[in-house]
Design a protein around this motif. Structure first.
Motif, PDB file in Angstrom:
ATOM      1  N   VAL A 186       0.824  -1.212   0.000  1.00 32.43           N
ATOM      2  CA  VAL A 186       0.000   0.000   0.000  1.00 32.43           C
ATOM      3  C   VAL A 186       0.858   1.262   0.000  1.00 32.43           C
ATOM      4  CG1 VAL A 186      -1.917  -1.163   1.161  1.00 32.43           C
ATOM      5  CG2 VAL A 186      -0.192   0.039   2.526  1.00 32.43           C
ATOM      6  N   GLY A 187       2.168   1.096  -0.037  1.00 32.37           N
ATOM      7  CA  GLY A 187       3.072   2.232  -0.100  1.00 32.37           C
ATOM      8  C   GLY A 187       4.418   1.777  -0.628  1.00 32.37           C
ATOM      9  N   PHE A 188       5.255   2.729  -1.018  1.00 33.15           N
ATOM     10  CA  PHE A 188       6.565   2.384  -1.571  1.00 33.15           C
ATOM     11  C   PHE A 188       7.520   3.564  -1.406  1.00 33.15           C
ATOM     12  CE2 PHE A 188       4.485   4.659  -4.907  1.00 33.15           C
ATOM     13  CZ  PHE A 188       5.489   5.356  -5.564  1.00 33.15           C
ATOM     14  N   GLN A 189       8.809   3.248  -1.505  1.00 34.89           N
ATOM     15  CA  GLN A 189       9.852   4.265  -1.519  1.00 34.89           C
ATOM     16  C   GLN A 189      10.943   3.823  -2.491  1.00 34.89           C
ATOM     17  OE1 GLN A 189      11.090   4.219   2.569  1.00 34.89           O
ATOM     18  NE2 GLN A 189       9.722   5.890   3.174  1.00 34.89           N
ATOM     19  N   PHE A 190      11.419   4.776  -3.306  1.00 36.31           N
ATOM     20  CA  PHE A 190      12.558   4.502  -4.166  1.00 36.31           C
ATOM     21  C   PHE A 190      13.848   4.679  -3.381  1.00 36.31           C
ATOM     22  CE2 PHE A 190       9.674   6.080  -7.722  1.00 36.31           C
ATOM     23  CZ  PHE A 190       9.436   4.808  -8.229  1.00 36.31           C
ATOM     24  N   HIS A 191      14.735   3.706  -3.452  1.00 35.15           N
ATOM     25  CA  HIS A 191      16.075   3.818  -2.902  1.00 35.15           C
ATOM     26  C   HIS A 191      17.084   3.556  -4.014  1.00 35.15           C
ATOM     27  CE1 HIS A 191      15.047   4.179   1.435  1.00 35.15           C
ATOM     28  NE2 HIS A 191      13.922   3.613   1.021  1.00 35.15           N
ATOM     29  N   ASP A 192      18.356   3.724  -3.714  1.00 33.66           N
ATOM     30  CA  ASP A 192      19.369   3.627  -4.772  1.00 33.66           C
ATOM     31  C   ASP A 192      19.385   2.266  -5.448  1.00 33.66           C
ATOM     32  OD1 ASP A 192      20.131   6.221  -4.386  1.00 33.66           O
ATOM     33  OD2 ASP A 192      21.859   5.746  -3.116  1.00 33.66           O
ATOM     34  N   HIS A 193      19.309   1.206  -4.663  1.00 34.95           N
ATOM     35  CA  HIS A 193      19.475  -0.136  -5.223  1.00 34.95           C
ATOM     36  C   HIS A 193      18.271  -1.047  -5.003  1.00 34.95           C
ATOM     37  CE1 HIS A 193      23.599   0.922  -6.048  1.00 34.95           C
ATOM     38  NE2 HIS A 193      23.776   1.248  -4.775  1.00 34.95           N
ATOM     39  N   PHE A 194      17.270  -0.545  -4.332  1.00 34.05           N
ATOM     40  CA  PHE A 194      16.110  -1.398  -4.057  1.00 34.05           C
ATOM     41  C   PHE A 194      14.846  -0.552  -3.947  1.00 34.05           C
ATOM     42  CE2 PHE A 194      17.982  -0.271   0.055  1.00 34.05           C
ATOM     43  CZ  PHE A 194      16.886   0.186   0.764  1.00 34.05           C
ATOM     44  N   LEU A 195      13.735  -1.229  -4.126  1.00 37.13           N
ATOM     45  CA  LEU A 195      12.414  -0.635  -3.943  1.00 37.13           C
ATOM     46  C   LEU A 195      11.877  -1.110  -2.606  1.00 37.13           C
ATOM     47  CD1 LEU A 195       9.953   0.910  -5.223  1.00 37.13           C
ATOM     48  CD2 LEU A 195       9.188  -1.328  -6.073  1.00 37.13           C
ATOM     49  N   ARG A 196      11.496  -0.191  -1.758  1.00 37.01           N
ATOM     50  CA  ARG A 196      10.907  -0.542  -0.460  1.00 37.01           C
ATOM     51  C   ARG A 196       9.390  -0.558  -0.612  1.00 37.01           C
ATOM     52  NH1 ARG A 196      13.495   2.112   4.566  1.00 37.01           N
ATOM     53  NH2 ARG A 196      14.846   0.302   4.169  1.00 37.01           N
ATOM     54  N   LEU A 197       8.792  -1.705  -0.319  1.00 37.22           N
ATOM     55  CA  LEU A 197       7.340  -1.863  -0.388  1.00 37.22           C
ATOM     56  C   LEU A 197       6.785  -1.969   1.025  1.00 37.22           C
ATOM     57  CD1 LEU A 197       7.162  -4.437  -3.322  1.00 37.22           C
ATOM     58  CD2 LEU A 197       6.756  -1.972  -3.434  1.00 37.22           C
ATOM     59  N   LEU A 198       5.693  -1.284   1.283  1.00 38.49           N
ATOM     60  CA  LEU A 198       5.096  -1.238   2.614  1.00 38.49           C
ATOM     61  C   LEU A 198       3.757  -1.951   2.596  1.00 38.49           C
ATOM     62  CD1 LEU A 198       5.804   2.543   3.259  1.00 38.49           C
ATOM     63  CD2 LEU A 198       7.203   0.618   4.001  1.00 38.49           C
ATOM     64  N   ASN A 199       3.545  -2.808   3.596  1.00 33.72           N
ATOM     65  CA  ASN A 199       2.273  -3.518   3.672  1.00 33.72           C
ATOM     66  C   ASN A 199       1.241  -2.674   4.421  1.00 33.72           C
ATOM     67  OD1 ASN A 199       2.783  -3.823   6.418  1.00 33.72           O
ATOM     68  ND2 ASN A 199       3.331  -5.990   6.272  1.00 33.72           N
TER      69      ASN A 199
END
Length: 240
Positions: A100-113
């Motif tokens: 239901v949410g996300f963040q762009f980082h340098d080497h990975f995508l952070r996905l939030l439940n």
């Protein structure tokens, strides 16, 4: 069982059944389909309009071998080429994990439940990005590896507040920004038709106008077709 399988499929038991896979995303002519379905015991000429409208990679599924061969031969005589693929050999989509949410980082995508607990997934693992409006919801699918992992959300569920670059006025415009960001970070990922339509265009508020699919099954059949095509193309490259 999807609506197309429910309408057309016969109980197959242990018998091998086949899918008719398009070689391109161009819909076959209705008249060619009507002619081909005259050779079939599972499909009728009256189904031709529905099949043409629903041609998003897979024309029909769960056909017995003789039926599939007859239809394919008739279509080929009209210059429409399909491939027969055993149902057992088609990619199977894994059960989705909701984000239901996300963040762009340098080497990975952070996905939030839903509890905002994070999962970090490397960009290099993203193989396919798909979006589509099936007249119920705007669906967002991220498929990893050879269909080994799948994350899912809808535009209604997705919050953009966790990613600081998402500053557009509407959910639709933020979805376009999200796709642009994914495309920059994962240029090798395959985009479905819906994702291409808005990732290549201007920021729009009403994305539904550009990514509509006639029904949910059409959206997911396109996803399966794209995964199958990637697998087929990679196999051909390895043989060469």
């Amino acid at each position: 069982m999807d609506e197309r399988q429910g309408r057309w499929a016969k109980p197959s038991g242990l018998m091998m059944t086949y899918a008719l896979m398009q070689t391109t995303m161009e819909a076959p002519p209705v008249e060619s389909l009507r002619k081909a379905f005259l050779t079939s015991t599972a499909l009728a000429p009256a189904d031709a309009v529905f099949v043409a409208d629903d041609a998003y990679g897979i024309l029909a599924r769960d056909l017995q071998g003789e039926d599939a061969q007859n239809i394919a031969a008739s279509l080929a005589s009209d210059g429409v080429h399909v491939e027969l693929v055993a149902e057992a050999d088609l990619p199977r989509l894994p059960e989705p994990t909701l984000f239901v949410g996300f963040q762009f980082h340098d080497h990975f995508l952070r996905l939030l439940n839903a509890l905002e607990a994070p999962t970090d997934v490397p960009y290099r693992g993203i193989r396919l990005v798909a979006v589509g409006y099936d007249r119920q919801a705007v669906r967002i699918e991220l498929v990893f590896g050879d269909a080994t992992l799948r994350y899912h959300s809808t535009l209604e569920q997705l919050a953009f507040r966790h990613e600081p670059t998402m500053q557009a006025r509407s959910q639709g415009e933020n979805l376009v920004l999200m796709l642009e960001g994914l495309r920059r970070r994962v240029p090798a990922a395959v985009l479905n038709r819906g994702a291409h339509n808005i990732a290549d265009g201007p920021r729009v508020e009403h994305v539904e106008d550009f990514i509509t699919y006639p029904r949910t099954s059409a959206f997911f059949e396109e996803v399966v077709w794209l995964l199958w095509k990637m697998r087929r193309d990679e196999g051909a490259t390895q043989v060469a």
